[in-house]
Design a protein around this motif. Structure first.
Motif, mmCIF file in Angstrom:
data_model
loop_
_atom_site.group_PDB
_atom_site.id
_atom_site.type_symbol
_atom_site.label_atom_id
_atom_site.label_comp_id
_atom_site.label_asym_id
_atom_site.label_seq_id
_atom_site.Cartn_x
_atom_site.Cartn_y
_atom_site.Cartn_z
ATOM 1 N N HIS A 130 1.624 -0.538 -8.472
ATOM 2 C CA HIS A 130 0.452 -1.113 -9.130
ATOM 3 C C HIS A 130 -0.226 -0.004 -9.915
ATOM 4 C CE1 HIS A 130 -3.349 -3.166 -9.853
ATOM 5 N NE2 HIS A 130 -2.754 -4.289 -9.471
ATOM 6 N N ARG A 183 -3.152 0.553 -10.952
ATOM 7 C CA ARG A 183 -4.489 1.025 -10.573
ATOM 8 C C ARG A 183 -4.539 1.584 -9.155
ATOM 9 N NH1 ARG A 183 -7.945 -4.168 -12.224
ATOM 10 N NH2 ARG A 183 -6.006 -5.140 -11.532
ATOM 11 N N ARG A 184 -3.452 1.450 -8.405
ATOM 12 C CA ARG A 184 -3.462 1.930 -7.036
ATOM 13 C C ARG A 184 -2.383 2.984 -6.760
ATOM 14 N NH1 ARG A 184 -6.562 -1.506 -3.797
ATOM 15 N NH2 ARG A 184 -6.583 0.324 -2.427
ATOM 16 N N THR A 185 -1.245 2.849 -7.379
ATOM 17 C CA THR A 185 -0.150 3.789 -7.142
ATOM 18 C C THR A 185 -0.493 5.162 -7.703
ATOM 19 O OG1 THR A 185 1.511 2.034 -7.192
ATOM 20 C CG2 THR A 185 2.285 4.282 -7.630
ATOM 21 N N TRP A 198 0.806 -1.233 0.000
ATOM 22 C CA TRP A 198 0.000 0.000 0.000
ATOM 23 C C TRP A 198 0.834 1.275 0.000
ATOM 24 C CZ3 TRP A 198 1.593 2.322 4.343
ATOM 25 C CH2 TRP A 198 1.907 1.539 5.459
ATOM 26 N N TRP A 245 0.155 4.302 -2.381
ATOM 27 C CA TRP A 245 -1.269 4.421 -2.698
ATOM 28 C C TRP A 245 -1.803 5.765 -2.218
ATOM 29 C CZ3 TRP A 245 -3.970 -0.884 -1.295
ATOM 30 C CH2 TRP A 245 -3.417 -1.903 -2.095
ATOM 31 N N SER A 246 -1.433 6.149 -0.995
ATOM 32 C CA SER A 246 -1.900 7.424 -0.454
ATOM 33 C C SER A 246 -0.791 8.212 0.217
ATOM 34 C CB SER A 246 -3.035 7.199 0.546
ATOM 35 O OG SER A 246 -2.582 6.407 1.636
#
Length: 259
Positions: free
Chosen positions: A151, A153-155, A128, A131-132
């Motif tokens: 990733h 779709r998340r990074t 994660w 991600w944020s």
């Protein structure tokens, strides 16, 4: 002298082996001095509990390369017993899940923990990260080698930019679970192309020869790729090729070269 060479790299795959290691060390006349001087690379894995890990790290205070591949702790930063022995180490290389040390909040920064300040090589296993939050890795000014998961779709691309502009990071390894072409397209479309990036399958591990020399084979392989690119500037590269086709073969490493 031979015994100290044998103890230079210690890999403890489970709690049973870890307790036997402690028994072996404590059977010596000066266990703390011996382990402090002998152990330079330490890997704790599997079901080793936090209390055993604390005891081993406290004994092996001369450790320079540490891999903490054990389950996360549910203790907060103020009471987590791992923080005290970790802060007493002067590490150059660390691989771990940071959930082992703290409960994640977006504002948390690794630079607030002493153990991270001396590092040159850091691998964070948590997927994660990016991600944020960057968890403050860009504020670790001694870092030269960094490994994180990425990733498409998340990074968040904006969180990668500070890593590429870090004044000291020379090798940036991304572990990937998607196809290399997908990840390459993501990097290129977000203007994140950089010759210091090396893509590694998330299933690939270099743990078999952990601690060999000063850094693990993950870092050695990635560094060879980046150095090869530096001396070969101006040459034509195929963007999705395996390192096996280069002079510096490392199984499992994927070359990412900006077009």
């Amino acid at each position: 002298r031979i015994e100290k060479l044998l103890y230079r790299t210690i890999v403890l795959p489970n709690e049973n082996v870890a307790t036997r290691f402690l028994s072996s060390v404590y059977s010596r006349p000066h266990p703390h001095n011996f382990s402090h001087q002998a152990v330079k690379s330490l890997c704790l894995k599997g079901n080793i509990c936090v209390s055993i890990a604390v005891e081993i790290i406290s004994l092996c205070r001369g450790t320079m390369n540490l891999a903490l591949w054990i389950g996360p702790s549910d203790l907060d930063q103020k009471t987590n017993p791992l923080l005290v022995p970790l802060d007493e180490l002067v590490l150059t290389s660390l691989s771990l899940s940071i959930s082992l040390l703290f409960s994640h909040t977006p504002s948390f920064s690794l630079s607030t923990l002493q153990v991270f300040r001396s590092l040159t090589h850091l691998e964070i296993l948590n997927r994660w990260v990016l991600w944020s939050s960057t968890v403050g890795v860009e504020h670790l000014h001694g870092l030269t080698h960094l490994c994180l998961h990425i990733h498409t779709r998340r990074t968040k691309p904006g969180l990668v930019i500070p890593l590429l502009s870090h004044p000291c990071i020379r090798v940036l390894v991304f572990r990937i679970s998607e196809g290399i072409n997908v990840v390459q397209a993501f990097l290129e479309s977000n203007l994140l192309s950089n010759f210091c990036i090396v893509l590694v399958s998330q299933d690939f591990t270099s743990h078999g020869d952990f601690g060999r020399g000063d850094i693990s084979s993950l870092w050695m392989g990635a560094e060879k790729i980046v150095d090869w690119r530096r001396v070969s500037q101006g040459m034509s590269f195929i963007t999705s090729m395996l390192v096996a086709s280069s002079p510096h073969q490392q199984e499992g490493l994927l070359v990412y070269q900006a077009p």
